[in-house]
Write a protein that holds these residues in place. Structure first.
Motif, PDB file in Angstrom:
ATOM      1  N   ASN A   1      14.912  39.832  12.216  1.00 30.53           N
ATOM      2  CA  ASN A   1      14.355  41.134  11.857  1.00 30.53           C
ATOM      3  C   ASN A   1      12.980  40.954  11.215  1.00 30.53           C
ATOM      4  O   ASN A   1      12.877  40.740  10.014  1.00 30.53           O
ATOM      5  CB  ASN A   1      15.294  41.866  10.902  1.00 30.53           C
ATOM      6  N   PRO A   2      11.870  41.076  12.000  1.00 29.21           N
ATOM      7  CA  PRO A   2      11.903  41.283  13.445  1.00 29.21           C
ATOM      8  C   PRO A   2      11.958  39.993  14.248  1.00 29.21           C
ATOM      9  O   PRO A   2      12.435  39.975  15.364  1.00 29.21           O
ATOM     10  CB  PRO A   2      10.602  42.030  13.705  1.00 29.21           C
ATOM     11  N   GLY A   3      11.384  38.907  13.720  1.00 23.85           N
ATOM     12  CA  GLY A   3      11.296  37.676  14.490  1.00 23.85           C
ATOM     13  C   GLY A   3      12.625  36.957  14.583  1.00 23.85           C
ATOM     14  O   GLY A   3      13.542  37.159  13.781  1.00 23.85           O
ATOM     15  N   TYR A   4      12.749  36.084  15.588  1.00 26.55           N
ATOM     16  CA  TYR A   4      13.976  35.321  15.794  1.00 26.55           C
ATOM     17  C   TYR A   4      14.187  34.346  14.634  1.00 26.55           C
ATOM     18  O   TYR A   4      13.234  33.790  14.074  1.00 26.55           O
ATOM     19  CB  TYR A   4      13.907  34.542  17.102  1.00 26.55           C
ATOM     20  N   ARG A   5      15.469  34.143  14.311  1.00 25.62           N
ATOM     21  CA  ARG A   5      15.870  33.130  13.340  1.00 25.62           C
ATOM     22  C   ARG A   5      16.433  31.940  14.094  1.00 25.62           C
ATOM     23  O   ARG A   5      17.177  32.086  15.077  1.00 25.62           O
ATOM     24  CB  ARG A   5      16.919  33.690  12.391  1.00 25.62           C
TER      25      ARG A   5
ATOM     26  N   ALA B   1      11.747  40.175  23.124  1.00 24.88           N
ATOM     27  CA  ALA B   1      10.643  39.456  22.504  1.00 24.88           C
ATOM     28  C   ALA B   1      10.915  39.189  21.031  1.00 24.88           C
ATOM     29  O   ALA B   1      10.524  38.141  20.501  1.00 24.88           O
ATOM     30  CB  ALA B   1       9.342  40.244  22.671  1.00 24.88           C
ATOM     31  N   PHE B   2      11.573  40.116  20.361  1.00 26.41           N
ATOM     32  CA  PHE B   2      11.926  39.957  18.952  1.00 26.41           C
ATOM     33  C   PHE B   2      13.441  39.971  18.814  1.00 26.41           C
ATOM     34  O   PHE B   2      14.168  40.433  19.701  1.00 26.41           O
ATOM     35  CB  PHE B   2      11.307  41.069  18.095  1.00 26.41           C
ATOM     36  N   GLY B   3      13.895  39.521  17.678  1.00 28.37           N
ATOM     37  CA  GLY B   3      15.330  39.484  17.446  1.00 28.37           C
ATOM     38  C   GLY B   3      15.961  40.842  17.263  1.00 28.37           C
ATOM     39  O   GLY B   3      17.180  40.975  17.392  1.00 28.37           O
ATOM     40  N   ASN B   4      15.165  41.868  16.946  1.00 33.17           N
ATOM     41  CA  ASN B   4      15.696  43.215  16.741  1.00 33.17           C
ATOM     42  C   ASN B   4      15.162  44.208  17.759  1.00 33.17           C
ATOM     43  O   ASN B   4      15.136  45.414  17.482  1.00 33.17           O
ATOM     44  CB  ASN B   4      15.357  43.698  15.326  1.00 33.17           C
TER      45      ASN B   4
ATOM     46  N   GLN C   1       6.476  35.550  12.074  1.00 31.54           N
ATOM     47  CA  GLN C   1       7.688  35.940  12.790  1.00 31.54           C
ATOM     48  C   GLN C   1       7.672  35.331  14.191  1.00 31.54           C
ATOM     49  O   GLN C   1       6.646  35.356  14.867  1.00 31.54           O
ATOM     50  CB  GLN C   1       7.786  37.469  12.896  1.00 31.54           C
ATOM     51  N   ALA C   2       8.808  34.787  14.586  1.00 31.03           N
ATOM     52  CA  ALA C   2       8.920  34.146  15.899  1.00 31.03           C
ATOM     53  C   ALA C   2       9.048  35.212  16.978  1.00 31.03           C
ATOM     54  O   ALA C   2       9.927  36.067  16.926  1.00 31.03           O
ATOM     55  CB  ALA C   2      10.121  33.214  15.929  1.00 31.03           C
ATOM     56  N   ARG C   3       8.164  35.127  17.962  1.00 37.00           N
ATOM     57  CA  ARG C   3       8.132  36.092  19.064  1.00 37.00           C
ATOM     58  C   ARG C   3       8.113  35.339  20.392  1.00 37.00           C
ATOM     59  O   ARG C   3       7.292  34.445  20.595  1.00 37.00           O
ATOM     60  CB  ARG C   3       6.902  36.984  18.953  1.00 37.00           C
ATOM     61  N   ILE C   4       9.000  35.702  21.291  1.00 41.46           N
ATOM     62  CA  ILE C   4       9.049  35.081  22.618  1.00 41.46           C
ATOM     63  C   ILE C   4       8.022  35.751  23.525  1.00 41.46           C
ATOM     64  O   ILE C   4       7.973  36.980  23.618  1.00 41.46           O
ATOM     65  CB  ILE C   4      10.463  35.192  23.210  1.00 41.46           C
ATOM     66  N   VAL C   5       7.208  34.945  24.189  1.00 39.50           N
ATOM     67  CA  VAL C   5       6.147  35.482  25.039  1.00 39.50           C
ATOM     68  C   VAL C   5       6.371  35.172  26.515  1.00 39.50           C
ATOM     69  O   VAL C   5       5.781  35.839  27.376  1.00 39.50           O
ATOM     70  CB  VAL C   5       4.773  34.940  24.584  1.00 39.50           C
ATOM     71  N   ASN C   6       7.204  34.189  26.836  1.00 38.37           N
ATOM     72  CA  ASN C   6       7.414  33.856  28.241  1.00 38.37           C
ATOM     73  C   ASN C   6       8.721  33.089  28.396  1.00 38.37           C
ATOM     74  O   ASN C   6       9.054  32.238  27.556  1.00 38.37           O
ATOM     75  CB  ASN C   6       6.247  33.014  28.784  1.00 38.37           C
ATOM     76  N   VAL C   7       9.454  33.403  29.473  1.00 40.74           N
ATOM     77  CA  VAL C   7      10.696  32.698  29.794  1.00 40.74           C
ATOM     78  C   VAL C   7      10.670  32.365  31.280  1.00 40.74           C
ATOM     79  O   VAL C   7      10.459  33.250  32.118  1.00 40.74           O
ATOM     80  CB  VAL C   7      11.939  33.539  29.469  1.00 40.74           C
ATOM     81  N   THR C   8      10.862  31.093  31.595  1.00 39.80           N
ATOM     82  CA  THR C   8      10.840  30.620  32.981  1.00 39.80           C
ATOM     83  C   THR C   8      12.116  29.840  33.258  1.00 39.80           C
ATOM     84  O   THR C   8      12.476  28.937  32.484  1.00 39.80           O
ATOM     85  CB  THR C   8       9.615  29.732  33.254  1.00 39.80           C
ATOM     86  N   ALA C   9      12.783  30.176  34.351  1.00 40.93           N
ATOM     87  CA  ALA C   9      13.983  29.459  34.794  1.00 40.93           C
ATOM     88  C   ALA C   9      13.666  28.759  36.110  1.00 40.93           C
ATOM     89  O   ALA C   9      13.307  29.422  37.094  1.00 40.93           O
ATOM     90  CB  ALA C   9      15.161  30.411  34.957  1.00 40.93           C
ATOM     91  N   GLN C  10      13.774  27.446  36.123  1.00 34.61           N
ATOM     92  CA  GLN C  10      13.437  26.639  37.298  1.00 34.61           C
ATOM     93  C   GLN C  10      14.716  26.059  37.895  1.00 34.61           C
ATOM     94  O   GLN C  10      15.440  25.314  37.225  1.00 34.61           O
ATOM     95  CB  GLN C  10      12.476  25.516  36.924  1.00 34.61           C
ATOM     96  N   LEU C  11      14.992  26.426  39.141  1.00 37.80           N
ATOM     97  CA  LEU C  11      16.154  25.915  39.867  1.00 37.80           C
ATOM     98  C   LEU C  11      15.687  24.820  40.823  1.00 37.80           C
ATOM     99  O   LEU C  11      14.881  25.080  41.725  1.00 37.80           O
ATOM    100  CB  LEU C  11      16.857  27.043  40.629  1.00 37.80           C
TER     101      LEU C  11
END
Length: 461
Positions: free
Chosen positions: A255-259, A349-352, A399-409
């Protein structure tokens, strides 16, 4: 024109008409109306006198709070959004009060709490240490004694239960009080200093309501403290929150950033422009294959572990193949094993981040890598998930904020046929900090841009 006459002729009549919409002033003989008097600006000295002159008022942070004036219509049988919470009292205009700042930072105690309007205020209060025992705003009983009416204008009352009481010392350490009653402010002398203990510093109401607009339960959490004679302005905090009865509050991952160590919030967007759909199981929104001691993929099928923020994880298993299995069927089976039954396409992007705020969600980019061999069946063997995050906000409290997520198969050609084959399946999760280094915000040194007259050096030049 009179057409019935022979011959026809015109008739002229003078009619005196009065138009009430027109107001004319012939002579202005009222001199005070020719100028406007400067209004008196409220301050600490004249505020009480101006409030008595205006007949009083109530303050609310929401403009949707309806008027409390009585009418001849039917009385409401439930609380509606924004309606003031009524309390039991001698007068019909008794409401649950939530102090808040008004024109200044000083607390105004006449602000009514509104139904389903969660609010939080912080204000100051002038305190005379010698009179602290008699001030209601500092007493614990002042906030726990009101009884809220279950529905407006009813006789059924809901008592406010004290859920927790914390005590904050002068060095700001918190201690939970157990087995306590209603504590009252107490004035004590310690040498040359005067202290007032059991002073209310924070008030938090938690109201449980039903879907039919009734108040089911009311809880109160307090933070008490000690006030020194050196302090003349006391800071107080007031909060109120509403929770629907029969529902569990959704746990957050920050809240708001990831823990670090909390699961990633993820979900699906069924169609463009709609909100995000999440499962109620917070631990099952974004998962990977779980490793077991047998290292058998078929035995561990369906066993998943959540992706926890900040934890780099690698898991895997072995898939033993016997006989002849169609490659297409095997590839689909392994892909389902790696991705699971519900692989999300959006991560918060945020935990909340709320599900309706789509702009606070990051899409999952799914990339497939395969060999260049033509005519061979490609068998998925590895899934790599890379989560890029950054520090957002102030340097003092990033605060930790996610900006990009990539899944590689990753897929490889099908192994050569044989009586028994073993394929290693693996999954890896990596968190990458892409925060830009902080730079000092020094201003550029001033430059002198002075222009000399054309004949300044005459007659030397």
């Amino acid at each position: 024109m009179n057409l019935t006459a022979d011959p026809p002729h015109r008739d002229f009549k003078l009619i005196d008409q009065i138009n009430p919409s027109i107001f004319c002033i012939h002579i202005s003989n009222y001199k005070p109306a020719l100028s406007f008097a400067n209004p008196e600006v409220p301050d600490e000295n004249n505020f009480d006198r101006l409030m008595r002159t205006s007949g009083g008022f109530t303050l609310s942070a929401e403009s949707a709070v309806p008027s409390t004036a009585t009418s001849d219509g039917p009385q409401p049988t439930k609380y509606e959004y924004g309606a003031p919470l009524q309390t039991a009292g001698a007068s019909s205009g008794s409401f649950l009060k939530l102090p808040s700042p008004l024109t200044s930072s000083l607390c105004a105690d006449q602000n009514p709490a509104a139904f389903l309007v969660s609010q939080a205020f912080e204000c100051s209060r002038r305190v005379d240490i010698e009179q602290c025992e008699g001030m209601e705003a500092l007493s614990m009983a002042h906030y726990s004694s009101p009884a809220i009416l279950r529905v407006p204008n009813s006789t059924t009352q809901v008592s406010i239960k004290i859920q927790s009481v914390m005590y904050r010392s002068l060095n700001h350490t918190l201690t939970q009080l157990e087995g306590h009653g209603v504590l009252r402010p107490s004035l004590v002398s310690t040498g040359q200093d005067r202290l007032c203990s059991n002073v209310v510093l924070q008030v938090k109401y938690s109201l449980l309501y039903t879907a039919t607009g009734q108040i089911h339960e009311a809880g109160l959490s307090l933070v008490l403290g000690t006030l020194s004679s050196a302090v003349s302005l006391l800071q107080q905090k007031f909060e109120i929150h509403f929770i629907q009865h029969g529902t569990k509050p959704v746990p957050l991952s920050g809240n708001p950033g990831y823990r670090v160590g909390l699961p990633l919030a993820a979900g699906f967007q069924p169609q463009k422009g709609s909100g995000i759909i999440q499962t109620t199981n917070r631990q099952g929104q974004f998962t990977i294959l779980r490793s077991t001691s047998q290292q058998d993929c078929l035995a561990s099928e369906g066993l998943r572990t959540p992706v926890l923020f900040g934890y780099n994880v690698q898991s895997g298993c072995q898939l033993r193949l016997t006989g002849t299995i169609p490659c297409g069927l095997l590839a689909q089976k392994v892909q389902d094993l790696l991705r699971g039954q519900a692989f999300p396409n959006y991560v918060a992007a945020f935990g909340n981040s709320r599900a309706q705020d789509v702009h606070d969600w990051v899409p999952v980019h799914f990339v497939t890598y395969s060999s260049n061999m033509k005519g061979s069946c490609q068998l998925p063997v590895a899934l790599g998930i890379e989560v890029k995050w950054t520090k957002y906000g102030s340097l003092l409290n990033p605060q930790a904020r996610i900006v990009n997520v990539t899944a590689q198969l990753v897929s490889v050609p099908e192994p050569l046929p044989g009586p028994e084959r073993t394929v290693v399946i693996s999954t890896a999760v990596t968190f990458v900090d892409v925060s830009a280094p902080a730079e000092a915000g020094f201003r550029a040194p001033p430059t002198i841009n002075a222009r000399l007259p054309f004949s300044f050096f005459f007659p030397f030049v």
